[in-house]
Design an enzyme around this catalytic site. Structure first.
Site, PDB file in Angstrom:
ATOM      1  CB  CYS A  87      11.879  32.065  79.260  1.00 22.05           C
ATOM      2  SG  CYS A  87      12.969  32.043  80.706  1.00 22.05           S
ATOM      3  CB  CYS A 217       9.828  35.667  91.895  1.00 23.35           C
ATOM      4  SG  CYS A 217      10.932  36.879  92.638  1.00 23.35           S
ATOM      5  CG  HIS A 343       8.565  30.470  83.650  1.00 20.23           C
ATOM      6  ND1 HIS A 343       8.391  30.218  82.303  1.00 20.23           N
ATOM      7  CD2 HIS A 343       9.723  31.187  83.754  1.00 20.23           C
ATOM      8  CE1 HIS A 343       9.414  30.750  81.636  1.00 20.23           C
ATOM      9  NE2 HIS A 343      10.229  31.339  82.486  1.00 20.23           N
TER      10      HIS A 343
END
Lengths: 399, 399
Positions: A87, A217, A343
């Site tokens: 990430c 999340c 994301h």
């Protein structure tokens, strides 16, 4: 050997969300053109490409993309690198680009990332994401990322003696805040969605990995982001709103079994952020706002502690007290963060830079941080395998 | 901003071949310890890790490895990057490490790579390798790497009007030479194997992708390699046999459909090698030997032309005339090359550095290049998506 000051010329990002009709190359290119348009330079000024991508091999059958991307955006043949740090991929790329310009390897470069995880679907996406844990000891034991942060939440609860139920209510406030900010950010995946969640909504949403529920999340996302940087002297010649890179830090660690109780203290983040503060010549108190890697609600809380903003064990209280809200002392994730904005893994780091730069220029109209002069980013790769912090400001580094 | 001279302190590599019992981390660590042992430094002298790996996600379920590797070799927390540029992964990493030391970001770093493709098996391996072509336009059309270089052989035959049968006989000489040298290199995958192939053996071996036969192709390989580099001043303080990095170059291109007839001329390689010659202040004539990216026999021929050693269309003749043999004017792949030594993708680039450094130190006893003072590497990522050339020598860069 002396370092030069480095500044951001232009930033761009795609809308985060679902892009079934765009390749990884397309997503980067779209973000690049937006950054290029505001940079007031010519293509030939850009000497190198730093590209971040996590799992293009698995989601799109595409590796070795940096040369293809350079070609696509009109820069065929320039040295182009791809960084993979889960990430934190484009944050590692950003820091490398910064170091190269600061040390005179190049005067002007482009850095960014792209990823297609929404497209990949939950099964392939979850499997791809799980490659960021230790492949031998953790993944084979069934660990995926909701599991990593469910463990973190339980460890936090135990270590700081906060009952899990009480902690989850505070974690829910992170979700509520970040969804609220994402819902007003037109580039966010959840724009106009989930802007008024209640604690019960979060707590009672579907259990993903106990204690984490769906709203704890971040989502799976497609997207791209790009930043053009140059030496400060170069920047001041071509634009009138440079944002300076004041400090950067990077650290990492081995798998969770090597971190043990340090896990909730995220030691690599402490090392990386202290490196960045030192280079910038500032302390955490000087930071006006941060874009933090809130892949899960508990992750934001842990991050604020390791970065030195709050004492260990007090991050959850800070959220509850409103300190991290837009009107608080330290707004955290005014762009919605990973939870509200989305994301797209390899694009996340430079999208945080995008948000910080827009804020510092006074262009982040939908959720402005008042009088912001110094902003910071925090990006986590894997289960603390890689950590990167970047500090940006509207003035050059102090002597 | 002035650059510093940079030198190699130590090199290491695993035996190339089949390592079912070792992870990507293990393979790198084994190579690292060999390099570290001959570097005469302490662990704490190493400030950063540059790691190359191509498809750990697909073969081992392992991405985000650089932090894990740093931790494993005793360097937990140092900034660690992973580079992916298909077969050129560790060569890109090496060039970045070089630029960082040359420009004063660090004084001493470790760079290398590891890969497990033999372990992956032919099906997964072939699929993983194919991610290095354009994922949208090429891979989906069924193109894999034997196909890319079969196309290259046919284009070469047509462009230079050499009948395919005659060309294949000359290509076979590349296979014979590189297998001969691989068979005497104890670290090679084909050590003690295939050392006395005949032209008929190559031509008549199993067709992989016409005209390429089995012995035209490099094998699938597991392995690791590592190099420790430092500023030349640092190096001269700690060891008495530094090998200097004289020049480096990198370039690339988009997919084959963007390269068209340039394909057999490998324009990115011409750009990269000229960049390296210019930095080193030499011409191709000054190079005493080269380790070249012979993923297929035709690839070695194309490479020697684009690097300026032979005229376009004359590379195959040079092989036939023995120019590229160990006693010729320009020994090519005295370590066996990818064909004889093996090709653990992410480890290949720094394994070429290993061989060049050992030759220049006079330690490559089994196939020495006489009086070698300057050696060069050439690494190709994908179908010309990334190209890297590195020039090393026993004296510092001239003026």
């Amino acid at each position: 050997m002396e370092k030069r000051d480095v500044a951001v010329l232009g930033v761009g990002m795609t809308k985060f969300g679902y892009h079934p009709d765009k390749t990884l190359v397309d997503l980067f290119a779209e973000a690049f053109y937006e950054a290029f348009d505001e940079s007031n330079i010519e293509l030939k000024d850009i000497e190198a490409l730093y590209y971040g991508n996590f799992v293009g091999e698995m989601t799109d059958g595409s590796a070795n993309l940096s040369g293809f991307i350079a070609d696509e955006i009109g820069l065929r043949g320039i040295p182009a690198r791809r960084y993979e740090a889960a990430c934190a991929s484009s944050s590692v790329a950003f820091r490398e680009a910064y170091l190269a310009v600061a040390h005179g390897v190049y005067d002007c470069v482009v850095v960014g990332g792209s990823e297609r995880l929404y497209n990949a679907g939950t099964a392939i996406g979850t499997r791809a994401l799980a490659t960021a844990v230790d492949g031998l000891h953790e993944m084979t034991a069934g660990l995926t990322f909701p599991g990593v942060f469910a463990l973190a939440a339980r460890l936090y609860s135990k270590k700081y003696e906060i009952p899990m139920e009480e902690l989850h209510e505070k974690m829910a406030l992170v979700s509520i805040k970040n969804h609220k900010y994402g819902a007003i950010n037109p580039k966010a995946q959840f724009y106009n969605k989930f802007g008024d969640l209640k604690v019960e909504d979060v707590i009672n949403s579907k259990v993903i990995c106990s204690p984490l529920t769906l709203f704890d999340c971040c989502p799976m996302t497609d997207g791209g982001s790009a930043v053009i940087i140059a030496s400060a002297d170069f920047a001041e010649d071509v634009i009138d709103n440079p944002v300076y890179i004041l400090g950067t830090g990077q650290s990492g660690a081995g798998g969770l079994f090597r971190q043990k109780e340090d896990m909730v203290r995220a030691i690599p983040r402490k090392i990386a952020s202290e490196m960045a503060y030192k280079e910038a010549g500032i302390t955490p108190k000087d930071v006006d706002f941060v874009e933090i890697h809130d892949c899960f609600t508990i992750a934001e809380i842990i991050a604020t502690e390791a970065m030195g903003f709050f004492e260990y064990g007090k991050g959850a209280d800070a959220v509850a007290e409103g300190v991290t809200s837009i009107d608080g002392d330290l707004p955290v994730n005014p762009d919605g963060g990973l939870i509200g904005k989305g994301h797209p893994v390899g694009a996340t780091g430079t999208s945080q830079i995008y948000s910080v730069v827009k804020q510092l220029r006074g262009e982040f109209k939908y959720n402005p941080v008042k009088d912001a002069e110094i902003g910071m980013t925090d990006t986590l790769g894997g289960d603390f395998g890689t950590l990167v912090n970047i500090i940006l400001g509207i003035h050059r580094r102090r002597g």
